[in-house]
Design an enzyme around this catalytic site. Structure first.
Site, PDB file in Angstrom:
ATOM      1  N   CYS A 118     -14.736  -5.502 -15.464  1.00  9.66           N
ATOM      2  CA  CYS A 118     -15.487  -6.284 -14.332  1.00  9.66           C
ATOM      3  C   CYS A 118     -16.903  -5.738 -14.302  1.00  9.66           C
ATOM      4  O   CYS A 118     -17.532  -6.739 -13.579  1.00  9.66           O
ATOM      5  CB  CYS A 118     -14.753  -6.000 -13.054  1.00  9.66           C
ATOM      6  SG  CYS A 118     -12.844  -6.313 -12.967  1.00  9.66           S
ATOM      7  N   HIS A 259     -19.403  -7.346  -6.850  1.00  6.41           N
ATOM      8  CA  HIS A 259     -18.409  -7.947  -7.729  1.00  6.41           C
ATOM      9  C   HIS A 259     -17.104  -8.037  -6.979  1.00  6.41           C
ATOM     10  O   HIS A 259     -16.919  -7.613  -5.645  1.00  6.41           O
ATOM     11  CB  HIS A 259     -17.584  -6.657  -8.882  1.00  6.41           C
ATOM     12  CG  HIS A 259     -16.272  -6.941  -9.245  1.00  6.41           C
ATOM     13  ND1 HIS A 259     -16.051  -8.363  -9.902  1.00  6.41           N
ATOM     14  CD2 HIS A 259     -15.159  -6.221  -9.308  1.00  6.41           C
ATOM     15  CE1 HIS A 259     -14.855  -8.211 -10.290  1.00  6.41           C
ATOM     16  NE2 HIS A 259     -14.259  -7.200 -10.227  1.00  6.41           N
ATOM     17  N   ASN A 289     -10.561 -12.947  -8.104  1.00  2.00           N
ATOM     18  CA  ASN A 289     -11.379 -11.843  -9.013  1.00  2.00           C
ATOM     19  C   ASN A 289     -11.265 -12.397 -10.410  1.00  2.00           C
ATOM     20  O   ASN A 289     -10.686 -12.467 -10.951  1.00  2.00           O
ATOM     21  CB  ASN A 289     -10.606 -10.430  -8.975  1.00  2.00           C
ATOM     22  CG  ASN A 289     -11.328  -9.302  -9.889  1.00  2.00           C
ATOM     23  OD1 ASN A 289     -12.117  -9.688 -10.612  1.00  2.00           O
ATOM     24  ND2 ASN A 289     -10.949  -8.304  -9.758  1.00  2.00           N
TER      25      ASN A 289
HETATM   26  N1  ACO Z   1       3.076  -9.634  -0.768  1.00  2.00           N
HETATM   27  C1  ACO Z   1       3.541  -8.934   0.136  1.00  2.00           C
HETATM   28  N2  ACO Z   1       3.666  -7.708  -0.117  1.00  2.00           N
HETATM   29  C2  ACO Z   1       3.074  -7.073  -1.140  1.00  2.00           C
HETATM   30  C3  ACO Z   1       2.355  -7.543  -1.942  1.00  2.00           C
HETATM   31  C4  ACO Z   1       2.474  -9.235  -1.928  1.00  2.00           C
HETATM   32  N3  ACO Z   1       1.730  -9.871  -2.881  1.00  2.00           N
HETATM   33  N4  ACO Z   1       2.057  -6.845  -2.869  1.00  2.00           N
HETATM   34  C5  ACO Z   1       2.173  -5.516  -2.552  1.00  2.00           C
HETATM   35  N5  ACO Z   1       3.201  -5.771  -1.366  1.00  2.00           N
HETATM   36  C6  ACO Z   1       3.981  -4.484  -0.517  1.00  2.00           C
HETATM   37  C7  ACO Z   1       3.733  -3.576  -1.311  1.00  2.00           C
HETATM   38  O1  ACO Z   1       5.225  -3.422  -1.972  1.00  2.00           O
HETATM   39  C8  ACO Z   1       3.829  -2.468  -0.354  1.00  2.00           C
HETATM   40  O2  ACO Z   1       5.119  -2.594   0.387  1.00  2.00           O
HETATM   41  P1  ACO Z   1       6.112  -0.947   0.520  1.00  2.00           P
HETATM   42  O3  ACO Z   1       4.731  -0.400   1.594  1.00  2.00           O
HETATM   43  O4  ACO Z   1       7.143  -1.397   1.325  1.00  2.00           O
HETATM   44  O5  ACO Z   1       5.905  -0.070  -0.710  1.00  2.00           O
HETATM   45  C9  ACO Z   1       2.868  -2.922   0.591  1.00  2.00           C
HETATM   46  O6  ACO Z   1       2.908  -4.094   0.476  1.00  2.00           O
HETATM   47  C10 ACO Z   1       1.478  -2.336   0.953  1.00  2.00           C
HETATM   48  O7  ACO Z   1       1.095  -2.156  -0.701  1.00  2.00           O
HETATM   49  P2  ACO Z   1      -0.179  -1.836  -0.970  1.00  2.00           P
HETATM   50  O8  ACO Z   1      -0.368  -1.523  -2.476  1.00  2.00           O
HETATM   51  O9  ACO Z   1      -0.376  -0.495  -0.234  1.00  2.00           O
HETATM   52  O10 ACO Z   1      -1.177  -2.549  -0.361  1.00  2.00           O
HETATM   53  P3  ACO Z   1      -2.643  -2.525  -0.176  1.00  2.00           P
HETATM   54  O11 ACO Z   1      -3.029  -2.643   1.206  1.00  2.00           O
HETATM   55  O12 ACO Z   1      -3.135  -1.477  -1.079  1.00  2.00           O
HETATM   56  O13 ACO Z   1      -3.187  -4.128  -0.921  1.00  2.00           O
HETATM   57  C11 ACO Z   1      -4.309  -4.812  -3.149  1.00  2.00           C
HETATM   58  C12 ACO Z   1      -2.894  -4.431  -2.196  1.00  2.00           C
HETATM   59  C13 ACO Z   1      -4.648  -6.021  -2.359  1.00  2.00           C
HETATM   60  C14 ACO Z   1      -3.758  -4.894  -4.471  1.00  2.00           C
HETATM   61  C15 ACO Z   1      -5.232  -3.537  -2.785  1.00  2.00           C
HETATM   62  O14 ACO Z   1      -4.839  -2.214  -3.227  1.00  2.00           O
HETATM   63  C16 ACO Z   1      -6.377  -3.767  -3.739  1.00  2.00           C
HETATM   64  O15 ACO Z   1      -6.900  -4.809  -3.740  1.00  2.00           O
HETATM   65  N6  ACO Z   1      -6.569  -2.881  -4.512  1.00  2.00           N
HETATM   66  C17 ACO Z   1      -7.937  -3.102  -5.312  1.00  2.00           C
HETATM   67  C18 ACO Z   1      -7.393  -3.680  -6.452  1.00  2.00           C
HETATM   68  C19 ACO Z   1      -8.460  -4.663  -7.221  1.00  2.00           C
HETATM   69  O16 ACO Z   1      -9.410  -4.862  -6.713  1.00  2.00           O
HETATM   70  N7  ACO Z   1      -8.366  -4.742  -8.588  1.00  2.00           N
HETATM   71  C20 ACO Z   1      -9.168  -5.784  -9.065  1.00  2.00           C
HETATM   72  C21 ACO Z   1      -9.084  -5.217 -10.454  1.00  2.00           C
HETATM   73  S1  ACO Z   1     -10.400  -3.867 -10.359  1.00  2.00           S
HETATM   74  C22 ACO Z   1     -11.817  -4.569 -10.137  1.00  2.00           C
HETATM   75  O17 ACO Z   1     -11.887  -5.737 -10.338  1.00  2.00           O
HETATM   76  C23 ACO Z   1     -12.743  -3.691  -9.726  1.00  2.00           C
END
Ligand code: ACO
Length: 333
Positions: A118, A259, A289
């Site tokens: 990224c 980003h 993204n």
């Molecule tokens: N729909 C419903 N529930 C979901 C989903 C979904 N799509 N995905 C995960 N869950 C559930 C999980 O299973 C979890 O359930 P549990 O508590 O029973 O285990 C719960 O939701 C919370 O999951 P988390 O992973 O803690 O959710 P979080 O608030 O962290 O959000 C996310 C997830 C949006 C992916 C977040 O972690 C994030 O954005 N991280 C950054 C990732 C990123 O930006 N990646 C891009 C690539 S790197 C870059 O570009 C820089």
């Protein structure tokens, strides 16, 4: 050919391209157990644009043509082509060479791909700027192009909603005016954290086999929480580093273009930098993204919508797999 060493390197034109097809959160909720409300609340994403057969080089050509038009230059004026992508058309030859041929750019210039996930566009700007400061290259194309949708596991609800396809391009040109254009750049990487975001199979470590495909190892794998934590900390730090380097204060920034990974990451970084939301460019709702293409798409849109004026300080901050990170400060000419 050698030219006089430039006083500055400026962005002379920007362009972007996103495919027409849109996949909504509701479409994704038909495949995995999720909802529009959950995705929007956790990421700020409502839709993403998805290529229907166009490769990274096809999209790169479209954004590059738009950037050349805005710069009022033609393909024959280009002395250097850098394409940043994690989704090249093929392992080799480079997507940059494919783009060179499609645009009809002459063949006695360097064309190469750069992979910094990224952070690719910010890395690409630094490489192009450094090469241009030598006086050997007058006009460069830095193009970021990503076709990410096919590398997402459609059944993994924790990653399948985050990414979209698109391309953004910049024409960088030498300028005699001192103190304008790209005035600062800081880059970094942490190879100890390679595991948090990767595609395990398909490279020389784990070549593609029937088994790797069966196991879904050709799809992106991500530790979302770990990325979130690191992204917030590092993007803030690097933004401050480049401001320090240039002797500019956060309050003097006219536009922050981070980003576009997650709205919560963007808002937290902006808040910590004390940059108000009206000075932060956000388009994640529409595109998700798009990895290295996210910053040049946003920068191109910001310019087109009149949000950048002569003398403005524009701050780009990126973070990605590797881990890699970088920040660029631009004083608009
Ligand atoms: N729909 C419903 N529930 C979901 C989903 C979904 N799509 N995905 C995960 N869950 C559930 C999980 O299973 C979890 O359930 P549990 O508590 O029973 O285990 C719960 O939701 C919370 O999951 P988390 O992973 O803690 O959710 P979080 O608030 O962290 O959000 C996310 C997830 C949006 C992916 C977040 O972690 C994030 O954005 N991280 C950054 C990732 C990123 O930006 N990646 C891009 C690539 S790197 C870059 O570009 C820089």
């Amino acid at each position: 050919m050698e030219f006089a060493k430039p006083n500055s390197i400026i962005i002379k034109g920007m362009g972007y391209y996103v495919p027409e097809k849109v996949v909504t959160n509701d479409d994704i909720a038909q495949i995995v157990d999720t909802s529009d409300a959950w995705i929007y609340e956790r990421s700020g994403i409502r839709r993403r644009h998805v290529s229907e057969g166009e490769s990274a080089s096809d999209m790169a050509v479209k954004s590059a043509r738009a950037a050349l038009e805005e710069a009022n230059l033609s393909a024959s004026d280009i002395d250097l082509v850098i394409v940043t992508t994690v989704t090249p058309d093929m392992m080799f030859p480079s997507t940059a060479c494919l783009v060179q041929a499609k645009l009809g750019i002459r063949n006695n210039i360097p064309c190469f791909d750069l992979e910094a996930a990224c952070t690719g566009f910010v890395y690409g700007m630094e490489v192009a700027t450094s090469m241009m400061q030598s006086g050997k290259y007058k006009n460069a194309l830095v193009i970021s192009s990503e076709r990410l949708y096919p590398i997402l596991n459609p059944t993994d609800r924790s990653t399948c909603f985050l990414f979209g396809d698109g391309s953004g391009a910049a024409v960088l040109s030498c300028s005699d005016e001192p103190g304008v254009g790209i005035i600062g750049n800081v880059l970094g990487a942490d190879g100890a954290a390679t595991a948090v975001l990767k595609i395990p199979a398909g490279g020389s470590l784990m070549p593609t086999t029937e088994q790797t495909v069966k196991d879904g190892l050709h799809y992106l794998q991500m530790d979302g929480r770990e990325i979130f934590k690191n992204a917030v900390r590092i993007m803030q730090e690097k933004a401050l580093d480049v401001l320090d380097l240039c002797g500019v204060k956060a309050e003097d920034i006219s536009l922050l273009i981070p980003h576009q990974a997650n709205i919560r990451i963007i808002e937290t970084v902006a808040k910590r930098l004390k940059i108000p939301s009206q000075k932060v460019y956000v388009n994640i709702e529409e595109y998700g993204n798009t990895s290295s293409a996210s910053i040049p798409i946003a920068l191109s849109q910001a310019l087109k919508s009149g949000r950048i004026h002569s003398g403005d300080y524009v701050l780009l901050v990126a973070f990605g797999a590797g881990l890699t990170w970088g920040a660029t400060l631009i004083k608009w000419q």
